[in-house]
Design an enzyme around this catalytic site. Structure first.
Site, short mmCIF file in Angstrom:
data_model
loop_
_atom_site.label_atom_id
_atom_site.label_comp_id
_atom_site.label_asym_id
_atom_site.label_seq_id
_atom_site.Cartn_x
_atom_site.Cartn_y
_atom_site.Cartn_z
N CYS A 5 -28.47 -10.19 -3.93
CA CYS A 5 -29.39 -9.05 -4.07
C CYS A 5 -30.18 -9.19 -5.37
CB CYS A 5 -28.59 -7.76 -4.09
SG CYS A 5 -29.58 -6.29 -4.39
N CYS A 64 -30.62 -5.90 -1.21
CA CYS A 64 -29.66 -5.84 -0.11
C CYS A 64 -29.88 -4.50 0.61
CB CYS A 64 -28.23 -5.95 -0.64
SG CYS A 64 -27.66 -4.52 -1.55
N HIS A 88 -26.95 -2.21 -11.33
CA HIS A 88 -26.64 -3.60 -10.94
C HIS A 88 -25.77 -3.64 -9.70
CE1 HIS A 88 -27.82 -4.89 -15.21
NE2 HIS A 88 -28.83 -5.00 -14.36
N CYS A 89 -26.05 -4.63 -8.87
CA CYS A 89 -25.42 -4.73 -7.56
C CYS A 89 -24.43 -5.90 -7.56
CB CYS A 89 -26.52 -4.94 -6.51
SG CYS A 89 -25.90 -5.09 -4.84
N HIS A 145 -36.48 -6.62 -10.01
CA HIS A 145 -35.23 -6.16 -10.60
C HIS A 145 -35.49 -4.97 -11.56
CE1 HIS A 145 -31.06 -6.74 -12.14
NE2 HIS A 145 -31.60 -6.24 -13.24
N GLU A 146 -36.44 -5.16 -12.47
CA GLU A 146 -36.71 -4.08 -13.45
C GLU A 146 -37.30 -2.86 -12.76
OE1 GLU A 146 -35.26 -4.28 -16.16
OE2 GLU A 146 -34.94 -6.44 -16.23
N HIS A 185 -34.61 -0.77 -11.24
CA HIS A 185 -33.98 0.15 -12.19
C HIS A 185 -34.79 1.44 -12.33
CE1 HIS A 185 -30.72 -2.37 -13.44
NE2 HIS A 185 -31.45 -3.26 -14.10
#
Ligand SMILES: [Zn+2]
Ligand SMILES: [Zn+2]
Length: 196
Positions: A154, A173, A148-149, A138-139, A142
């Site tokens: 996702c 995703c 953000h999705c 996640h990080e 970025h």
């Protein structure tokens, strides 16, 4: 190339696990930096937590040290991920699982709230490691410019509770995956792999 950097006293096996899975997930090489980031000046005695923006600032300040001399990817594909085992916060939030520079080089993730133990539950190593993988991805997402999705499966879905971390998958995703370093880059990686 992803450079994993120990922040404070994070356990080596966590870094080793992340180096393995991130390499696979992102089709990028991943290495553990020999450096360690000191967290003492990020400590806030009132909150008894560590200010994640300060840790991120240290990663940025020291980026020339932290990038391994052998790294040869295009500059925008050299990423630094600090991995911490302390509780992180930013002033407006109770805590954060991590923080990243959007579309830039550095990110930090904390494994502190990813253990079942933290929630008073029996430890589950496999679940813990899967959460570490999700939050690291996640990080890093970025740092590749992903925001953000809306898709709750996702890995770029926003999570501010452990339930939300567990709800999402460890995958991007298709819409998000398309914004990651593209096929030419991955093809180049495969070629490099074949030569070894
Ligand atoms: Zn996020
Ligand atoms: Zn997505």
């Amino acid at each position: 190339m992803i450079h994993l950097v120990a922040v404070g006293l994070v356990a080596r096996p966590i870094l080793e696990f992340l180096a393995l899975v991130l390499e696979d997930d992102l089709a990028m090489t991943c290495a553990i930096s020999p450096h360690r980031i000191d967290v003492s000046d990020a400590y806030d005695p009132m909150r008894q937590q560590y200010h994640s923006s300060r840790i991120l600032a240290h990663l940025v300040e020291r980026e020339n040290d932290l990038l391994l001399p052998s790294a040869a990817d295009p500059p925008d594909q050299e990423k630094i991920l600090g991995v911490a085992d302390v509780d992180l916060f930013i002033p407006i939030l109770t805590f954060v699982f991590g923080q990243a520079q959007l579309g830039r080089r550095a990110a930090v993730v904390s494994v502190y709230r990813l253990r079942q133990q933290f929630y008073g539950l029996p430890e589950d190593e496999a679940l813990f490691l899967e959460r570490c993988e999700k939050e690291a991805l996640h990080e890093l997402g970025h740092t590749f410019g992903l925001v953000h999705c809306q898709n709750y499966e996702c890995v770029m879905h926003y999570s501010n509770s452990i339930e939300q971390v567990d709800l999402k998958s460890n995958r991007f995703c298709t819409a998000c995956a398309r914004l990651l370093p593209g096929p030419p880059f991955q093809a180049q990686m495969r070629l490099r792999g074949n030569r070894l």
